[in-house]
Scaffold this active site. Structure first.
Site, PDB file in Angstrom:
ATOM      1  N   ASP A   1      -7.271  26.579  49.782  1.00 45.96           N
ATOM      2  CA  ASP A   1      -8.527  26.229  49.120  1.00 45.96           C
ATOM      3  C   ASP A   1      -8.202  25.423  47.857  1.00 45.96           C
ATOM      4  OD1 ASP A   1     -10.675  27.087  46.895  1.00 45.96           O
ATOM      5  OD2 ASP A   1     -11.631  27.088  48.854  1.00 45.96           O
TER       6      ASP A   1
ATOM      7  N   THR B   1     -13.856  20.895  47.905  1.00 44.99           N
ATOM      8  CA  THR B   1     -13.088  20.904  46.654  1.00 44.99           C
ATOM      9  C   THR B   1     -11.812  20.068  46.769  1.00 44.99           C
ATOM     10  OG1 THR B   1     -12.125  22.997  47.372  1.00 44.99           O
ATOM     11  CG2 THR B   1     -13.939  23.116  45.831  1.00 44.99           C
ATOM     12  N   THR B   2     -11.222  20.009  47.974  1.00 40.28           N
ATOM     13  CA  THR B   2     -10.017  19.185  48.170  1.00 40.28           C
ATOM     14  C   THR B   2     -10.408  17.721  48.316  1.00 40.28           C
ATOM     15  OG1 THR B   2      -8.995  21.061  49.304  1.00 40.28           O
ATOM     16  CG2 THR B   2      -7.941  18.921  49.577  1.00 40.28           C
TER      17      THR B   2
ATOM     18  N   ASP C   1     -17.185  30.026  50.776  1.00 43.34           N
ATOM     19  CA  ASP C   1     -17.389  28.624  51.170  1.00 43.34           C
ATOM     20  C   ASP C   1     -18.397  28.532  52.311  1.00 43.34           C
ATOM     21  OD1 ASP C   1     -15.595  27.891  49.305  1.00 43.34           O
ATOM     22  OD2 ASP C   1     -14.030  27.176  50.652  1.00 43.34           O
TER      23      ASP C   1
END
Length: 558
Positions: A62, A95-96, A395
């Site tokens: 994550d 988020t990545t 998520d």
């Protein structure tokens, strides 16, 4: 006047050169952050093992969880890490992607900085590219029926397919959809609001199998009844009263002294205390409750009166848990027992039961009629596994919430980015002036996502990217992308690899706006006072960093 002109030009060029060096340092720092988590994008991504300050270990892919643990001194890198946190709070996923995209936007801008393009020109082109990219998203987005469980399941599965729990199939996606559907509140016009932090509690209990995890139609919390031998641990259709006050004798606000003249006065004082508690309990028992829950203390005498009347009691419950119980069973939290009304009693619960799981007792208030809060009970082999499952579940719930708020889908597997890139390349020919080239570079930067997916699959990147660009030429085949598991170029509709519109739009906005902000920084000014040794001279004034200092780790001490 002619004598001073060369000096002015020289100063101006030195200033520009200094700004360019700071830009380069910022871009290098941002790229370094992006490279840390680049390998964690996609279903075939790598995991990172993090060692925290207390010696604990976290294994995750994550993006936000990784960057949160990293200690970086460079201010531009810190700003990049902040992006991931913003994305996680806003939409909970991507988020990545946001870090990879922002890093690529800055990387393609470096060529223009080296050619002395003004950062404002590059930012203007990027802003125009963002507006056009969002227009493309609106064009290719597909509406989804939030009541169609199959479509919702496919979407949530594709978003967590890249995570550790992707190997468990529909399990986490089912939990996320059940939880968000239970805790959702209708706002009218087909819109629903889901407060994940307030009304969905994730309770992790080590032991058992992950398949034993479930969403309770109610709530559970880590408490037992006050007097286990005297009070019932199982009540069907309980009448529940929730209090926010102590059920014990009031203590003085400050240090209180009482002077007793006679020995009998002491007995009178004790009787007054007993009478006070007896009246409190009488006011509560007037409404014939089966269960009394208070956030504060409950004295032994009150416990005696309640157990004598056959009422179970729980004390010192968290405020957040009390709010969830109120939402689940329809009770109202009361501050003073004197103000209790029949309408404050919760009658929506079907069963109250205390169970022992492992070494601890858990109270369950379940089988509620129309609960607006719920608990997700997670079981697993170890704490590390449970922590990673919880991150993935958060998520998944965020994605389900985004769909309920804005029910639109986009293709996954890099198809959206390729369509945006192809459309922007076409439009770049109509952009006039010097902004044309940065605009075209922004179009190329969007290809970083499918390219990274291909790299993480272990494919021949050049061949795959050429094939994908051919399919997407002229903005056609918007739903053709890369299957991150098999490495095939397929239609995303057939494979049910989808992305939420809210997540994609937020990713593009955050990445481009952050890139523009970092490009517009031309000096790093250190305003931190360093500790002076005894007898040392007075501290210097804040100074503007030069080339050698711009990337110096001592600038912001750890």
């Amino acid at each position: 006047m002619a004598l001073h002109a060369p000096i002015l030009v020289m100063k101006d060029s030195m200033k520009r050169e200094s700004g360019t060096k700071v830009h380069r340092a910022n871009i290098q720092a941002a790229k370094a952050v992006a490279d840390i988590i680049r390998t964690t994008l996609g279903p075939r991504s790598m995991l990172k093992m993090l060692l925290d300050a207390s010696g604990g270990i976290v294994v995750t892919n994550d993006g936000n969880a990784i960057l949160r643990e990293i200690d970086i001194a460079h201010p531009a890198a810190k700003s990049m890490i902040e992006l991931s946190r913003t994305q996680d709070e806003e939409v909970g996923d991507g988020t990545t992607s946001v870090i990879v995209l922002a890093g690529e936007m800055l990387h393609v801008a470096q060529a223009f900085i080296d050619k002395n393009y003004h950062p404002t020109v590059i930012c203007r082109a990027y802003t125009k590219a963002l507006d056009d990219a969002l227009a493309v998203l609106d064009k290719i987005a597909m509406p989804v029926d939030v009541n169609d469980r199959g479509a919702m399941l496919g979407l949530v599965k594709s978003s967590i397919g890249t995570k550790f729990t992707g190997q468990f199939g529909d399990l986490i996606a089912d939990l996320a959809i059940d939880a968000t559907t239970t805790a959702g509140v209708d706002l009218g016009q087909g819109m629903r609001e889901v407060d994940i932090k307030k009304y969905i509690k994730v309770e992790k209990v080590p032991g058992g199998q992950l398949e034993d995890s479930r969403v309770l139609k109610g709530v559970m919390f880590n408490k037992d009844v006050v007097a286990p031998g005297k009070m019932r641990r199982k009540i069907v259709n309980p009448r529940i009263i929730l209090l926010d006050c102590p059920v014990e004798y009031k203590k003085g606000e400050n240090q209180t002294n009482a002077e007793l003249m006679k020995e009998e006065d002491w007995q009178v004082l004790l009787e007054m205390e007993e009478e006070y508690i007896k009246n409190l309990c009488a006011q509560i028992l007037k409404f014939k409750p089966d269960l009394v829950i208070t956030e504060k203390g409950l004295s032994d005498l009150a416990m005696h009166y309640l157990s004598k009347a056959g009422v179970s009691a729980i004390r010192r419950l968290r405020k957040t848990d009390n709010n969830r119980i109120a939402k689940a069973c329809g009770a109202v939290i009361v501050n003073r027992p004197e103000e209790l009304q029949e309408s404050d009693v919760g009658t929506g619960a079907g069963l109250f039961e205390v169970k022992k799981i492992g070494d601890e007792f858990f109270a369950f208030i379940v089988d509620c009629k129309d609960p607006k809060a719920c608990t997700v009970l997670l079981r697993g082999a170890s704490k590390d596994v449970l922590n990673e499952v919880e991150r993935n579940l958060q998520d998944a719930m965020s994605v389900a919430r985004n769909i309920l708020k804005n029910p639109k889908l986009l293709p996954g597997g890099g198809a959206t980015e390729l369509t945006v890139s192809a459309t922007l390349k076409q439009k770049s020919s109509s952009v006039e002036g010097v902004e044309k080239w940065p605009y075209e570079a922004a179009a190329l930067a969007f290809e970083a996502i499918p390219r990274t997916l291909a790299q993480n699959c272990g494919l021949n990147v050049i061949r795959i990217m050429t094939q994908l660009q051919g399919k997407h030429a002229n903005g056609e085949n918007a739903w053709v992308g890369l299957d991150g598991r098999s490495g095939d170029i397929v239609d995303m509709k057939e494979r049910k690899v989808w992305d939420s519109y809210s997540v994609k739009a937020q990713t593009f906005k955050t990445a481009i706006e952050a890139a523009c902000m970092l490009l517009r920084i031309d000096d790093i000014v250190s305003g931190i006072k360093k500790k002076q040794a005894p007898g040392a001279s007075a501290p210097k004034q804040p100074q503007i960093e030069t080339e050698g200092d711009a990337d110096n780790e001592q600038m912001i001490p750890e």
